[in-house]
Design an enzyme around this catalytic site. Sequence first.
Site, PDB file in Angstrom:
ATOM      1  CE1 TYR A  56       7.412  -4.944  -0.202  1.00 33.66           C
ATOM      2  CE2 TYR A  56       9.589  -6.058  -0.084  1.00 33.66           C
ATOM      3  CZ  TYR A  56       8.274  -5.639   0.657  1.00 33.66           C
ATOM      4  OH  TYR A  56       8.427  -5.862   1.701  1.00 33.66           O
ATOM      5  CG  HIS A 102       7.069 -10.003   5.095  1.00 28.10           C
ATOM      6  ND1 HIS A 102       5.803 -10.017   5.237  1.00 28.10           N
ATOM      7  CD2 HIS A 102       8.011 -11.074   5.271  1.00 28.10           C
ATOM      8  CE1 HIS A 102       5.735 -11.333   5.276  1.00 28.10           C
ATOM      9  NE2 HIS A 102       6.812 -11.857   5.456  1.00 28.10           N
ATOM     10  NE  ARG A 123       4.531  -5.985   4.768  1.00 23.75           N
ATOM     11  CZ  ARG A 123       5.647  -5.630   4.140  1.00 23.75           C
ATOM     12  NH1 ARG A 123       6.623  -4.783   4.517  1.00 23.75           N
ATOM     13  NH2 ARG A 123       5.785  -6.195   3.057  1.00 23.75           N
TER      14      ARG A 123
END
Length: 364
Positions: A273, A264, A260
Amino acid sequence: MPGPGRHPLLPSERPVRFVEADGTLTDGAADRLPDGARLLAAYRAMVAGRRFDQQATALAKQGQLAVYPSAHGQEACQIAAALALREDDWLFPTYRDCVAVAARGVDPVETLTLMRGDWHCGYDPVRWRTAPQATPLATQAPHAVGVGHAARLRGEPTVALVLIGDGATSEGDFHEALNFAAVFRSPVVFLIQNNGFAISVPLERQSAAPSLAYKGIGYGIPSEQVDGNDAAALLAVLDRAVARARAGEGPTLVEAHTYRMDPHSSADDPSRYRDPAVTESWVARDPLARLEAYLRGAGLLSDAEAADAARVAEERAADLRERLVRSAPPEAGELFRHVRSGGSAQLTEQAALLAAETVLEEGR
């Protein structure tokens, strides 16, 4: 497909790929490709899907949606899943699968109703043979197995395809669904969109398996892994899995390796992250650009056809934008009216708290 000498339940050692990142074919792919008309249909659907995704992301930033989990980078998975099914089959999507839902024919505004914070999914699941988008991880997997099993008992040729993320494979519902489907030979295809992260948890912190596709063998389910950014390979692998299910041969587990590109969700900061350099490396593997490069190289896509696909996608995005902004926002109080008959003290307290906060916000 598994090579010579490999157990028939095991996936290929490397993800199935037909089209390289530059649009050229891999060795032996020419004889296994879906036909040109099907690939063109996939291309047009992916162009529309990406523009829909961009528009929905913008609407979330403008406050028109409560949240939106982008599918940018995963369009090949979403469109291939929708195209692999017939109208009388069932799709079981997650919250990230708005592109797949819209590709089933659902009105884009209805597709995004859930993302506005309404109490219902926005569309008629029975009419579209598309279950409500599941926010809890993997809970739709047993539902898909149940629908498939019921269809098999009735002698109907229905296939259920369930979309799940890599994070969902760590949930008990996923494993229970695999076991039931295998034992009862339920006509279900499990498509794992492995984008490498369960929100911020990397795959290596979730599973020690060589790939998630290997999880099928423990349940007696044949599995495959495929390049999730190669629409041609995805269509071929999913077509075979759906055909197996429809022929009464039981479930198949497919893992699509993808990524992706966006956060998110609209409430996420992936820089906390993810390595930006890794994200940038996936730009060259863009599923839409890859399919377009192949189609142009094969003489199947002209400038005029590409421009027409973009025009249609833009018109649909403009229509979505206009109608969603114009429509009435959901009434927050409805959240409490359809939870249980007669209500409860806790729901009454929560409703009163929301009403008070709403009045306070309006008074500012």
